[in-house]
Design an enzyme around this catalytic site. Structure first.
Site, mmCIF file in Angstrom:
data_model
loop_
_atom_site.group_PDB
_atom_site.id
_atom_site.type_symbol
_atom_site.label_atom_id
_atom_site.label_comp_id
_atom_site.label_asym_id
_atom_site.label_seq_id
_atom_site.Cartn_x
_atom_site.Cartn_y
_atom_site.Cartn_z
ATOM 1 C CE LYS B 74 -4.100 -1.616 2.502
ATOM 2 N NZ LYS B 74 -5.148 -1.165 3.414
ATOM 3 C CG ASP B 110 -7.859 1.220 3.717
ATOM 4 O OD1 ASP B 110 -8.632 0.315 3.358
ATOM 5 O OD2 ASP B 110 -6.625 1.140 3.607
#
Lengths: 288, 288
Positions: B74, B110
């Site tokens: 990520k 997220d």
């Protein structure tokens, strides 16, 4: 029909070429693997020659099982692979890529699928004398595979067009590398073709002649189809071309193009992961 | 459940990370797209940070619709993309990539998934005073999204471990770029936490505390859960953590981690191709 059950474990085989969205291969191989209980799907990717290196490198790092390569990429992809099989090397074209331990290995099943189908129909390859009509992509692949498989002689007929000299070079290269005598003839000389056919044990059409909608077309005349000759055609639409019908009417062994297509796909699955494709299942579900 | 019907037209979304074979995302998104009648499947690809550039370039040239990016990739993938959304830029992490006109655009859902779930449960974000427990990957993403969404203040609690200084820097950066006051507190100081909670309108757990098998764990004490407080948890196993149960017992609005997970996935599908994921369908088929 069995459907794939996609999870995090599911692996991928790709088809690279342009265009590819019309291809039956994604549906066919995905169904084949689902039928075999193998956790693999097959998808097409529209890639032109200039994108091939990036696509191959991407497939390697992403852990693809492998790929098929189709027009216009077949003759370009080899330079970006780590290894080539003898068939791919000699044909100068790759239609199948397997990725093993991060290495991309190029292979060509175009010729082998055709030859395998002849063998499955009881035709003896080794020592055969072959008349092959057409030396384009399919014809060239078949010629090379027959030479690798040690036929006694190949007489190849091709149009005397702008590719004649290149075809002469290709024929000479395959003959030299395999030690198989191969002679290039003018497609227009029907007497020469008849003489070769009569001396042959196998006669193959690798041109589009006879393909729908022009189903009346046929590269051979009836008097070429002598007793004991085995006849093969690369055309599979219609299932039985005029050539195949003529041969069957004479009681000869005759192999249409669909068998080549299926065997070529089966050889691909075997090359990718050792799978044994159920060709009957595929024929019933996709080619009926 | 609907199954994908793979053809030459079928498009692909990937999951990049290591390991990825345990992920539910391939089954979930593939079923979601099949349910919506969209001709897209989702597969996982085991890729480590050093392979990311090659994978991203490959996905672009092969025409992937997009990808999710998970651990440990990520924070590395952003440098190989063509554009970043403000959320991804500020978080320094990308969990979603869309490929549009050959360009890879990085985004992060997220935080947005968590905030969207709060909003869907009637919680007012703008102007809220938030106590946020945990500033790791999930906590940091939630903090950033809340700051982008103009909450009035965020009190963040984190362990005073070796990452404390880095967390201080991150908090300062997000506060500066968004103009939202954010203060970092020591997780061990329960009196401080209580004071912040009592001054807050939203209380969020972004630590693994309360996750199975240690379901007795809870970052809050009962006296922190005052009237009018909305409570959110990032933990979704069990569906109702001790924190969520305590909040519900007091009649407070309480949002478990599953809602965040579903909204995050829905925001991904919207970012990839504008699809409107049927979150009820996914919850019933995958999280019952």
């Amino acid at each position: 029909m069995e459907q794939p059950n996609i999870t995090g474990h599911t692996k991928l085989i790709g088809l690279l070429g342009h265009p590819v969205d019309h291809s039956m291969s994604p549906a066919m191989h995905t169904a084949s693997y689902a039928h075999l209980g193998e956790d693999i799907v097959y998808l097409s990717f529209d890639v032109e020659p200039e994108g091939l290196k990036t696509a191959v490198d991407g497939m390697k790092v992403m852990g693809f099982v492998g790929a098929n390569v189709t027009m216009p990429c077949k003759t370009f992809v080899g330079q970006y692979l780590d290894e080539l099989t003898p068939a791919a090397e000699l044909m100068g074209a790759v239609n199948t890529v397997a990725i093993r331990d991060g290495k991309a290995i190029g292979h060509n099943t175009d010729g082998a699928g055709f030859v395998k189908n002849l063998e499955l129909n009881g035709v003896t390859i080794k020592g055969a004398h072959v008349t092959l009509i057409g030396c384009g992509g399919a014809g060239s692949a078949i010629m090379t595979q027959l030479a690798l498989d040690k036929v006694a002689k190949i007489d190849v007929f091709n149009a005397k067009d702008q590719f004649w000299d290149a075809t002469l070079d290709r024929v000479a290269k395959v003959a030299e590398k395999t030690g198989t005598p191969i002679e290039l003839h003018d497609l227009a000389d029907k007497d020469d073709m008849k003489a070769c056919a009569l001396a042959s044990t196998i006669f193959i059409n690798a041109t589009p002649v006879g393909m729908a909608p022009n189903t009346d077309g046929c590269v051979a005349t009836e008097d070429m189809l002598h007793e004991g000759l085995a006849v093969g055609d690369t055309v599979y639409n219609p299932r039985e071309t005029k050539l195949i019908k003529m041969a069957k009417a004479k009681g000869l062994t005759a192999c249409g193009g669909l068998g080549m297509l299926l065997q070529q796909a089966a050889l691909g699955e075997e090359f990718w992961n050792g799978a044994k494709m159920d060709t009957k299942f595929i024929e019933e579900n996709f080619y009926n």
